[in-house]
Design a protein around this motif. Structure first.
Motif, short mmCIF file in Angstrom:
data_model
loop_
_atom_site.label_atom_id
_atom_site.label_comp_id
_atom_site.label_asym_id
_atom_site.label_seq_id
_atom_site.Cartn_x
_atom_site.Cartn_y
_atom_site.Cartn_z
N LEU A 1 -4.10 1.41 -6.84
CA LEU A 1 -3.25 1.28 -5.66
C LEU A 1 -3.39 -0.11 -5.03
N GLU A 2 -4.56 -0.72 -5.14
CA GLU A 2 -4.75 -2.09 -4.64
C GLU A 2 -3.89 -3.06 -5.43
N ILE B 1 -1.16 -2.31 -7.13
CA ILE B 1 0.25 -2.04 -6.80
C ILE B 1 0.60 -2.67 -5.45
N TYR B 2 -0.28 -2.52 -4.46
CA TYR B 2 -0.03 -3.09 -3.14
C TYR B 2 0.13 -4.61 -3.21
N LEU C 1 2.20 3.97 0.47
CA LEU C 1 0.79 3.60 0.58
C LEU C 1 0.28 3.67 2.01
N VAL D 1 -1.93 8.56 1.56
CA VAL D 1 -0.81 8.06 0.77
C VAL D 1 0.18 9.19 0.57
#
Length: 116
Positions: free
Chosen positions: A11-12, A14-15, A36, A59
């Motif tokens: 997720l980091e 993707i962010y 997110l 999320v």
């Protein structure tokens, strides 16, 4: 001192990547940040350690087929259509080459008849 390897949470990644894709995927980027639960920051404020998300932030995970960011295309139908189009193009190219060869042969016969 020995460094320990810590995996980077997906997720980091993707962010952070969403910030760079935002100019071309405007609506999708906004939806990613909403899912997110973390608003975008200026790119220069992204941490190089990829530790931008606050642990424990909820999320928005959705199992709904209507809430997919990018819908999957029809692979079988699309593949069949692409193959059909490619076959038509090949046939058209071959027909054009056959016409050109026939025209050249006719021109050569006409030139030979004039010379005789």
């Amino acid at each position: 001192r020995e460094k320990t390897s810590h995996p980077i949470p997906p997720l980091e990644v993707i962010y952070a990547c969403t910030h760079f894709l935002a100019p071309v995927l405007v609506d999708a980027a906004q939806r990613v940040w909403e899912k997110l639960g973390t608003p975008p920051v200026p790119i220069w404020r992204l941490r190089p350690t990829l530790s931008n998300l606050v642990p424990g932030t909820p999320v928005a995970a959705s199992a709904s087929k209507d809430d997919v960011l990018f819908a999957k295309g029809e692979t079988e139908g699309a593949r069949a259509r692409l193959e059909e189009e490619a076959a038509k193009k090949r046939a058209a190219k071959e027909a054009q080459a056959a016409r050109a060869a026939a025209e050249q042969a006719a021109a050569a016969r006409a030139a030979a008849a004039r010379a005789a």
